[in-house]
Design a protein around this motif. Structure first.
Motif, PDB file in Angstrom:
ATOM      1  N   GLY A  89       0.810  -1.214   0.000  1.00  0.00           N
ATOM      2  CA  GLY A  89       0.000   0.000   0.000  1.00  0.00           C
ATOM      3  C   GLY A  89       0.842   1.261   0.000  1.00  0.00           C
ATOM      4  O   GLY A  89       0.368   2.328   0.392  1.00  0.00           O
ATOM      5  N   LEU A  90       2.096   1.146  -0.441  1.00  0.00           N
ATOM      6  CA  LEU A  90       2.998   2.292  -0.424  1.00  0.00           C
ATOM      7  C   LEU A  90       3.400   2.677  -1.839  1.00  0.00           C
ATOM      8  O   LEU A  90       3.416   1.840  -2.742  1.00  0.00           O
ATOM      9  CB  LEU A  90       4.263   1.966   0.380  1.00  0.00           C
ATOM     10  N   ARG A  91       3.746   3.948  -1.984  1.00  0.00           N
ATOM     11  CA  ARG A  91       4.313   4.386  -3.254  1.00  0.00           C
ATOM     12  C   ARG A  91       5.407   5.421  -2.977  1.00  0.00           C
ATOM     13  O   ARG A  91       5.397   6.105  -1.954  1.00  0.00           O
ATOM     14  CB  ARG A  91       3.246   4.995  -4.161  1.00  0.00           C
ATOM     15  N   ILE A  92       6.362   5.482  -3.894  1.00  0.00           N
ATOM     16  CA  ILE A  92       7.408   6.480  -3.826  1.00  0.00           C
ATOM     17  C   ILE A  92       7.090   7.523  -4.896  1.00  0.00           C
ATOM     18  O   ILE A  92       7.160   7.238  -6.092  1.00  0.00           O
ATOM     19  CB  ILE A  92       8.802   5.870  -4.073  1.00  0.00           C
ATOM     20  N   ARG A  93       6.707   8.705  -4.434  1.00  0.00           N
ATOM     21  CA  ARG A  93       6.292   9.755  -5.362  1.00  0.00           C
ATOM     22  C   ARG A  93       7.462  10.695  -5.648  1.00  0.00           C
ATOM     23  O   ARG A  93       8.169  11.122  -4.740  1.00  0.00           O
ATOM     24  CB  ARG A  93       5.122  10.553  -4.781  1.00  0.00           C
ATOM     25  N   ALA A  94       7.667  10.989  -6.919  1.00  0.00           N
ATOM     26  CA  ALA A  94       8.698  11.944  -7.315  1.00  0.00           C
ATOM     27  C   ALA A  94       8.123  13.357  -7.197  1.00  0.00           C
ATOM     28  O   ALA A  94       7.054  13.644  -7.742  1.00  0.00           O
ATOM     29  CB  ALA A  94       9.159  11.676  -8.737  1.00  0.00           C
ATOM     30  N   VAL A  95       8.803  14.208  -6.478  1.00  0.00           N
ATOM     31  CA  VAL A  95       8.415  15.613  -6.347  1.00  0.00           C
ATOM     32  C   VAL A  95       9.379  16.411  -7.217  1.00  0.00           C
ATOM     33  O   VAL A  95      10.557  16.555  -6.874  1.00  0.00           O
ATOM     34  CB  VAL A  95       8.484  16.082  -4.880  1.00  0.00           C
ATOM     35  N   ARG A  96       8.874  16.906  -8.319  1.00  0.00           N
ATOM     36  CA  ARG A  96       9.731  17.516  -9.332  1.00  0.00           C
ATOM     37  C   ARG A  96      10.593  18.640  -8.747  1.00  0.00           C
ATOM     38  O   ARG A  96      10.102  19.546  -8.083  1.00  0.00           O
ATOM     39  CB  ARG A  96       8.883  18.066 -10.487  1.00  0.00           C
ATOM     40  N   GLY A  97      11.893  18.525  -9.001  1.00  0.00           N
ATOM     41  CA  GLY A  97      12.817  19.558  -8.557  1.00  0.00           C
ATOM     42  C   GLY A  97      13.286  19.402  -7.122  1.00  0.00           C
ATOM     43  O   GLY A  97      14.158  20.142  -6.670  1.00  0.00           O
ATOM     44  N   PHE A  98      12.712  18.429  -6.387  1.00  0.00           N
ATOM     45  CA  PHE A  98      13.076  18.271  -4.980  1.00  0.00           C
ATOM     46  C   PHE A  98      13.594  16.870  -4.663  1.00  0.00           C
ATOM     47  O   PHE A  98      14.627  16.712  -4.035  1.00  0.00           O
ATOM     48  CB  PHE A  98      11.878  18.600  -4.078  1.00  0.00           C
ATOM     49  N   GLY A  99      12.851  15.838  -5.044  1.00  0.00           N
ATOM     50  CA  GLY A  99      13.289  14.486  -4.719  1.00  0.00           C
ATOM     51  C   GLY A  99      12.131  13.519  -4.627  1.00  0.00           C
ATOM     52  O   GLY A  99      11.216  13.555  -5.467  1.00  0.00           O
ATOM     53  N   TYR A 100      12.149  12.680  -3.592  1.00  0.00           N
ATOM     54  CA  TYR A 100      11.155  11.614  -3.459  1.00  0.00           C
ATOM     55  C   TYR A 100      10.463  11.673  -2.106  1.00  0.00           C
ATOM     56  O   TYR A 100      11.041  12.105  -1.099  1.00  0.00           O
ATOM     57  CB  TYR A 100      11.818  10.251  -3.622  1.00  0.00           C
ATOM     58  N   LEU A 101       9.233  11.174  -2.091  1.00  0.00           N
ATOM     59  CA  LEU A 101       8.423  11.137  -0.879  1.00  0.00           C
ATOM     60  C   LEU A 101       7.695   9.797  -0.817  1.00  0.00           C
ATOM     61  O   LEU A 101       7.052   9.390  -1.784  1.00  0.00           O
ATOM     62  CB  LEU A 101       7.392  12.273  -0.898  1.00  0.00           C
ATOM     63  N   VAL A 102       7.823   9.094   0.314  1.00  0.00           N
ATOM     64  CA  VAL A 102       7.097   7.835   0.503  1.00  0.00           C
ATOM     65  C   VAL A 102       5.708   8.144   1.035  1.00  0.00           C
ATOM     66  O   VAL A 102       5.560   8.890   2.008  1.00  0.00           O
ATOM     67  CB  VAL A 102       7.825   6.900   1.484  1.00  0.00           C
ATOM     68  N   GLU A 103       4.694   7.568   0.412  1.00  0.00           N
ATOM     69  CA  GLU A 103       3.305   7.803   0.827  1.00  0.00           C
ATOM     70  C   GLU A 103       2.577   6.493   1.044  1.00  0.00           C
ATOM     71  O   GLU A 103       2.854   5.502   0.369  1.00  0.00           O
ATOM     72  CB  GLU A 103       2.562   8.622  -0.245  1.00  0.00           C
ATOM     73  N   ASP A 104       1.638   6.509   1.967  1.00  0.00           N
ATOM     74  CA  ASP A 104       0.784   5.360   2.238  1.00  0.00           C
ATOM     75  C   ASP A 104      -0.520   5.565   1.490  1.00  0.00           C
ATOM     76  O   ASP A 104      -1.258   6.519   1.753  1.00  0.00           O
ATOM     77  CB  ASP A 104       0.539   5.242   3.741  1.00  0.00           C
ATOM     78  N   ASN A 105      -0.800   4.669   0.554  1.00  0.00           N
ATOM     79  CA  ASN A 105      -2.023   4.789  -0.234  1.00  0.00           C
ATOM     80  C   ASN A 105      -3.249   4.320   0.515  1.00  0.00           C
ATOM     81  O   ASN A 105      -4.365   4.412   0.024  1.00  0.00           O
ATOM     82  CB  ASN A 105      -1.913   3.991  -1.544  1.00  0.00           C
ATOM     83  N   GLY A 106      -3.036   3.762   1.706  1.00  0.00           N
ATOM     84  CA  GLY A 106      -4.166   3.287   2.505  1.00  0.00           C
ATOM     85  C   GLY A 106      -4.635   1.905   2.129  1.00  0.00           C
ATOM     86  O   GLY A 106      -5.616   1.401   2.667  1.00  0.00           O
ATOM     87  N   ALA A 107      -3.921   1.243   1.218  1.00  0.00           N
ATOM     88  CA  ALA A 107      -4.306  -0.111   0.813  1.00  0.00           C
ATOM     89  C   ALA A 107      -3.623  -1.105   1.735  1.00  0.00           C
ATOM     90  O   ALA A 107      -2.414  -1.127   1.837  1.00  0.00           O
ATOM     91  CB  ALA A 107      -3.900  -0.371  -0.631  1.00  0.00           C
ATOM     92  N   ALA A 108      -4.353  -1.938   2.385  1.00  0.00           N
ATOM     93  CA  ALA A 108      -3.770  -2.929   3.290  1.00  0.00           C
ATOM     94  C   ALA A 108      -3.101  -4.034   2.516  1.00  0.00           C
ATOM     95  O   ALA A 108      -3.584  -4.481   1.473  1.00  0.00           O
ATOM     96  CB  ALA A 108      -4.851  -3.514   4.187  1.00  0.00           C
ATOM     97  N   ALA A 109      -1.974  -4.474   3.000  1.00  0.00           N
ATOM     98  CA  ALA A 109      -1.298  -5.619   2.362  1.00  0.00           C
ATOM     99  C   ALA A 109      -2.071  -6.887   2.625  1.00  0.00           C
ATOM    100  O   ALA A 109      -2.630  -7.083   3.691  1.00  0.00           O
ATOM    101  CB  ALA A 109       0.126  -5.729   2.921  1.00  0.00           C
ATOM    102  N   ARG A 110      -2.068  -7.754   1.652  1.00  0.00           N
ATOM    103  CA  ARG A 110      -2.765  -9.043   1.800  1.00  0.00           C
ATOM    104  C   ARG A 110      -1.772 -10.170   1.955  1.00  0.00           C
ATOM    105  O   ARG A 110      -0.705 -10.114   1.411  1.00  0.00           O
ATOM    106  CB  ARG A 110      -3.650  -9.270   0.585  1.00  0.00           C
TER     107      ARG A 110
END
Length: 226
Positions: free
Chosen positions: A205-226
């Motif tokens: 339920g995680l993603r690594i989002r690219a923030v243009r010009g700055f870097g990366y941010l880990v976010e929780d999409n709220g999807a539970a792992a199965r």
């Protein structure tokens, strides 16, 4: 990471703090040892960088007072004195490492990383987000009950990102965190490791989002792992 720097040389304190902040770490500075024990007790610092030659009480006495309070904060001592006696006295007072001035900032940063990782290992630290868990002591990761296979570089990048949840992390910061002394990595290498990690952590339920010009941010999409 939150660091308390105790150094009474203004120029050295400024350059040291700037180098540490370049890694994304928060740094507070004081030129005297007297307020240090109370500061560490009031605020959960991850590391104390302590000069020995301070005005007022010196670094040895400051450290003695810190340890008398039962505080286990990792301590890196800085000194212009390179005698065996001083090193022994500092280590016996409770220091974890010792760095002699003048020092290269790259070496300081490397020692800071080693000390904090060693402390985390002693504490049995586990990083967790979404359905992902990383056991920093055992060097194992899981999504739900399933082991997550990571290369050494992928592990380092993911550990660095998860340790800074809520903050955008620059490619240069990641690069310095995963590089060894003999490495010649580029920012393109960081992009490669991030691209490999994305599908691996998606089931958590995680993603690594690219923030243009700055870097990366880990976010929780709220999807539970199965």
């Amino acid at each position: 990471m939150h660091i308390l720097l105790v150094e009474d040389d203004p120029a050295l304190a400024e350059s040291t703090a700037r180098a540490l902040r370049s890694q994304g770490w928060e740094v507070d500075h004081t030129a005297r040892g007297e307020p240090v024990p109370a500061s560490l007790k009031a605020d959960p610092y991850d590391l104390l960088i302590l000069d020995i030659g301070l005005a007022g009480i010196d670094g040895f006495e400051t450290l003695r007072r810190v340890r008398e309070q039962g505080l286990e904060t990792p301590v890196l001592m800085l000194t212009a004195r390179d005698s065996i006696e001083d090193r022994v006295q500092g280590l016996e007072a409770g220091a974890d490492d010792y760095l002699v001035k003048p020092f290269a900032l790259a070496e300081l940063i490397a020692r800071v990383r080693v000390l904090t990782r060693r402390h985390q290992a002693r504490q049995g630290s586990v990083l967790a987000m979404g359905g992902l868990k990383m056991d920093l002591t055992a060097r194992r990761a899981w999504i739900g009950e399933e082991p997550l296979e990571l290369s050494a570089r992928e592990w380092s990048v993911l550990e660095f990102l998860l340790g800074r949840v809520g903050h955008v992390v620059g490619k240069e910061q990641i690069l310095q965190a995963i590089s060894g002394w003999d490495d010649a990595l580029s920012e393109n290498a960081v992009e490669v490791y991030v691209s490999r990690l994305r599908p691996k952590i998606e089931p958590a339920g995680l993603r690594i989002r690219a923030v243009r010009g700055f870097g990366y941010l880990v976010e929780d999409n709220g999807a539970a792992a199965r």
